[in-house]
Write an enzyme that holds these catalytic residues in place. Structure first.
Site, short mmCIF file in Angstrom:
data_model
loop_
_atom_site.label_atom_id
_atom_site.label_comp_id
_atom_site.label_asym_id
_atom_site.label_seq_id
_atom_site.Cartn_x
_atom_site.Cartn_y
_atom_site.Cartn_z
N ARG A 148 -9.82 0.82 8.56
CA ARG A 148 -9.23 -0.55 8.96
C ARG A 148 -10.37 -1.27 9.77
NH1 ARG A 148 -3.29 0.36 8.84
NH2 ARG A 148 -2.21 -1.49 9.29
N ARG B 175 -0.17 -9.01 13.62
CA ARG B 175 -1.07 -7.89 12.48
C ARG B 175 -1.64 -8.68 11.59
NH1 ARG B 175 4.25 -5.25 10.92
NH2 ARG B 175 3.10 -4.08 9.22
N LYS C 280 0.87 -1.13 -0.07
CA LYS C 280 -0.01 0.11 -0.13
C LYS C 280 0.97 1.16 -0.01
CE LYS C 280 -1.99 -1.24 3.98
NZ LYS C 280 -1.23 -2.31 4.08
N ARG D 295 11.71 -5.39 4.94
CA ARG D 295 11.37 -4.28 4.79
C ARG D 295 12.36 -3.14 5.52
NH1 ARG D 295 5.86 -1.70 5.56
NH2 ARG D 295 5.94 -2.60 7.31
P1 AP5 Z 1 4.83 -1.49 2.02
O1 AP5 Z 1 4.61 -0.93 0.76
O2 AP5 Z 1 5.51 -0.90 3.22
O3 AP5 Z 1 3.44 -2.28 2.44
P2 AP5 Z 1 2.35 -1.70 3.10
O4 AP5 Z 1 1.13 -2.41 2.57
O5 AP5 Z 1 2.32 -0.29 3.34
O6 AP5 Z 1 2.75 -2.60 4.62
P3 AP5 Z 1 2.82 -1.85 6.10
O7 AP5 Z 1 3.22 -2.95 6.87
O8 AP5 Z 1 3.05 -0.54 6.12
O9 AP5 Z 1 1.02 -1.72 6.34
P4 AP5 Z 1 0.38 -1.79 7.58
O10 AP5 Z 1 -0.91 -1.63 7.10
O11 AP5 Z 1 0.49 -3.14 8.36
O12 AP5 Z 1 1.18 -0.85 8.46
P5 AP5 Z 1 0.62 0.92 8.97
O13 AP5 Z 1 1.99 1.64 8.88
O14 AP5 Z 1 -0.35 1.12 8.08
O15 AP5 Z 1 5.64 -2.74 1.36
C1 AP5 Z 1 6.35 -3.91 2.37
C2 AP5 Z 1 7.68 -4.35 1.87
O16 AP5 Z 1 7.52 -5.04 0.68
C3 AP5 Z 1 8.42 -3.02 1.49
O17 AP5 Z 1 9.80 -3.68 1.76
C4 AP5 Z 1 8.39 -3.03 -0.04
O18 AP5 Z 1 9.68 -2.44 -0.60
C5 AP5 Z 1 8.12 -4.46 -0.48
N1 AP5 Z 1 7.25 -4.46 -1.67
C6 AP5 Z 1 6.40 -3.77 -2.00
N2 AP5 Z 1 5.65 -3.98 -3.16
C7 AP5 Z 1 6.24 -5.09 -3.54
C8 AP5 Z 1 6.28 -6.23 -4.59
N3 AP5 Z 1 5.46 -6.02 -5.69
N4 AP5 Z 1 7.18 -7.26 -4.80
C9 AP5 Z 1 8.05 -7.50 -3.80
N5 AP5 Z 1 8.34 -6.64 -2.73
C10 AP5 Z 1 7.49 -5.18 -2.60
O19 AP5 Z 1 0.18 0.37 10.42
C11 AP5 Z 1 1.07 0.18 11.51
C12 AP5 Z 1 0.20 0.11 12.69
O20 AP5 Z 1 -0.17 1.40 13.00
C13 AP5 Z 1 -0.86 -0.71 12.63
O21 AP5 Z 1 -0.59 -2.26 13.24
C14 AP5 Z 1 -1.89 -0.27 14.09
O22 AP5 Z 1 -1.18 -0.45 15.14
C15 AP5 Z 1 -1.57 1.20 13.54
N6 AP5 Z 1 -2.38 1.75 12.89
C16 AP5 Z 1 -2.20 2.46 11.28
N7 AP5 Z 1 -3.47 2.75 10.78
C17 AP5 Z 1 -4.60 2.29 11.79
C18 AP5 Z 1 -5.93 2.59 11.55
N8 AP5 Z 1 -6.77 2.93 10.56
N9 AP5 Z 1 -6.72 2.08 12.76
C19 AP5 Z 1 -6.04 1.52 13.77
N10 AP5 Z 1 -4.90 1.55 13.77
C20 AP5 Z 1 -4.05 1.74 12.88
#
Ligand code: AP5
Length: 217
Positions: free
Chosen positions: A88, A171, A13, A127
């Site tokens: 979410r 997660r 994402k 990552r």
């Molecule tokens: P990346 O693009 O970073 O993936 P992502 O989907 O953004 O993953 P996140 O781990 O950031 O998502 P998340 O939803 O768990 O975390 P968030 O920060 O929102 O890609 C991942 C890796 O893969 C990278 O190394 C990239 O280079 C690689 N990659 C990408 N595309 C690829 C491809 N095609 N092929 C190979 N490799 C690839 O949330 C963190 C925490 O915050 C949550 O756990 C929660 O506690 C809190 N939080 C955030 N939002 C909320 C909400 N709305 N409600 C409640 N709590 C929340």
């Protein structure tokens, strides 16, 4: 254009949102990034969020809905936005709909990025993120030219605290239980488009752009 990127942790994402910012000239709103900045700055909201994030749990709805409401009111969101990691829960999605209705706006596309769990684990544990500019890397699939250093600004790369395998598994469980129901929620609203998040980052970007720019029916 008002977009939501939906998908499990590691689906890509954030990677895709950053490319869409360049292609569409609208801002990325990542609740994860906003929460991590609050934790780093040790704000009261950051202190409250940290325990949930460290355990791989969702931060309470009221906190994140407030963050998004404040962010969407900023002038750079007038022409549109890309929501990355929000909503979410069904309750967050309902709040978002009400919030936008009040401003005569609505979500136009929800892109659901799907990737199998084994692949997600490999992506998350590999990552790395730049401490300076926030650019994301993967030690195998999207490696920096110099190991441990950002290609763009030269700053050091770090691994997120919640990217340890045990927290990552939690997660994924939380995603299945609390976030995956949004797939049907948005499908029923005729907003959902599925994109397989496997393959090159560029090919996935091309599919998303084709959808949002209307080349695919
Ligand atoms: P990346 O693009 O970073 O993936 P992502 O989907 O953004 O993953 P996140 O781990 O950031 O998502 P998340 O939803 O768990 O975390 P968030 O920060 O929102 O890609 C991942 C890796 O893969 C990278 O190394 C990239 O280079 C690689 N990659 C990408 N595309 C690829 C491809 N095609 N092929 C190979 N490799 C690839 O949330 C963190 C925490 O915050 C949550 O756990 C929660 O506690 C809190 N939080 C955030 N939002 C909320 C909400 N709305 N409600 C409640 N709590 C929340």
């Amino acid at each position: 254009m008002n977009l939501v990127l939906l998908g499990p942790p590691g689906a890509g994402k954030g990677t895709q949102a950053k490319l869409l910012v360049k292609a569409l000239s609208i801002p990325q709103i990542s609740t994860g990034d906003i929460l991590r900045a609050a934790v780093k700055e040790q704000t009261p909201m950051g202190a409250k969020a940290k325990a949930f994030m460290d355990d791989g749990l969702l931060v309470p709805d009221a906190v994140v809905v407030g963050i998004v409401e404040e962010r969407l009111a900023k002038p750079d969101c007038v022409a549109g936005f890309i929501l990355d990691g929000f909503p979410r829960t069904v309750s967050q999605a309902d709040s978002l709909r009400c919030m936008l209705e009040g401003q005569a706006r609505s979500i136009e596309h929800v892109i659901s990025i799907s990737v199998d769990n084994d692949e997600l684990l490999g992506r998350i544990t590999g990552r790395r993120t730049c401490k300076g500019c926030g650019k994301g890397y993967h030690i195998c699939f999207d490696a920096p030219r110099v190991p441990g250093k950002c290609d763009e600004c030269g700053a050091e790369l770090f691994q997120r605290d919640d990217d340890r395998e045990e927290t990552m598994r939690k997660r994924l469980e939380v995603y299945d239980l609390q976030t995956a129901p949004l797939i049907d929620y948005y499908r029923n609203a005729s907003l959902l488009r599925d994109v397989r998040g496997v393959g090159s980052i560029e090919s996935i970007q091309h599919q998303i752009l084709s959808i949002v720019q209307g080349d695919v029916g």
